[in-house]
Design a protein around this motif. Structure first.
Motif, short mmCIF file in Angstrom:
data_model
loop_
_atom_site.label_atom_id
_atom_site.label_comp_id
_atom_site.label_asym_id
_atom_site.label_seq_id
_atom_site.Cartn_x
_atom_site.Cartn_y
_atom_site.Cartn_z
N UNK A 64 -1.39 -13.19 0.82
CA UNK A 64 -2.36 -12.17 1.20
C UNK A 64 -1.75 -10.82 1.55
N UNK A 65 -0.41 -10.71 1.60
CA UNK A 65 0.17 -9.41 1.91
C UNK A 65 1.63 -9.49 2.33
N UNK A 66 2.08 -8.38 2.89
CA UNK A 66 3.48 -8.20 3.26
C UNK A 66 3.58 -8.10 4.78
N UNK A 67 4.41 -8.91 5.39
CA UNK A 67 4.48 -9.06 6.83
C UNK A 67 5.84 -8.68 7.40
N UNK B 110 -1.70 -6.63 -0.41
CA UNK B 110 -1.31 -6.28 -1.77
C UNK B 110 -2.41 -5.43 -2.38
N UNK B 111 -2.04 -4.39 -3.09
CA UNK B 111 -2.99 -3.51 -3.76
C UNK B 111 -2.56 -3.30 -5.20
N UNK C 237 0.83 -1.22 0.00
CA UNK C 237 0.00 0.00 0.00
C UNK C 237 0.86 1.26 0.00
N UNK C 238 2.03 1.22 0.63
CA UNK C 238 2.99 2.33 0.55
C UNK C 238 3.93 2.01 -0.59
N UNK C 239 4.23 3.00 -1.45
CA UNK C 239 5.16 2.76 -2.55
C UNK C 239 6.54 2.36 -2.05
#
Length: 157
Positions: free
Chosen positions: A128-131, A153-154, A97-99
């Motif tokens: 499902x995302x970054x941890x 993730x977006x 979500x943050x570049x």
């Protein structure tokens, strides 16, 4: 300068040096790709670009279950608190979500988030995302890990 003044200056400098915090001798940053449970090699890869205040580490691609480790010396003494690593991440599921994500910093608040000791920061990409993988120790001193979701993730394109 007289002999007594020189001696006093030397003692004062030694006392000040003893009271200053020591710089952290080593830092460790690890990025892991643990994306799984999908078909298609493209979705499983993780593209990473990292840099510090002094070095651009460039783009790299991590395959599933691959990791990259960087070890470095940090300076944790005011006004030289500047060791910081930032990264960009791209996966088959999008980007963070943050570049730009700060993945290591000598700032004490950030280092506490990394867990026990604060000199080692581990980041993990999952489906499902970054941890951020926090290092914890139990009552017996045994090391274990807790994964904390920092970004889903977006799609930004």
């Amino acid at each position: 300068m007289g002999r007594n003044q020189g001696w006093c200056l030397f003692v004062a400098a030694a006392v000040v040096a003893a009271l200053l915090p020591a710089p952290t001798m080593a830092g460790r940053l690890e990025l892991k790709n643990e994306i799984s449970g999908v078909t298609g090699v493209r979705k499983l890869k993780l593209a990473v670009r990292c840099w510090s205040n002094e070095d651009d580490l460039g783009w790299d691609t991590l395959k599933p279950m691959q990791s990259r480790v960087w070890k470095f010396t940090t300076m944790n003494m005011w006004p030289f608190q500047k060791t910081e690593f930032r990264c960009q991440f791209r996966s088959g599921f999008g980007t963070t979500s943050q570049d730009v994500v700060t993945v290591f910093s000598v700032q004490s608040g950030f280092r506490k988030e990394c867990g026990d000791g604060g000199d080692e920061c581990i980041w993990v990409a999952k489906r499902d995302g970054f941890y951020q993988r926090r290092i914890v120790r139990n009552d017996n001193g045994r090391k274990s890990f807790v994964d904390i979701l920092k970004s889903k993730w977006v799609w930004k394109w």
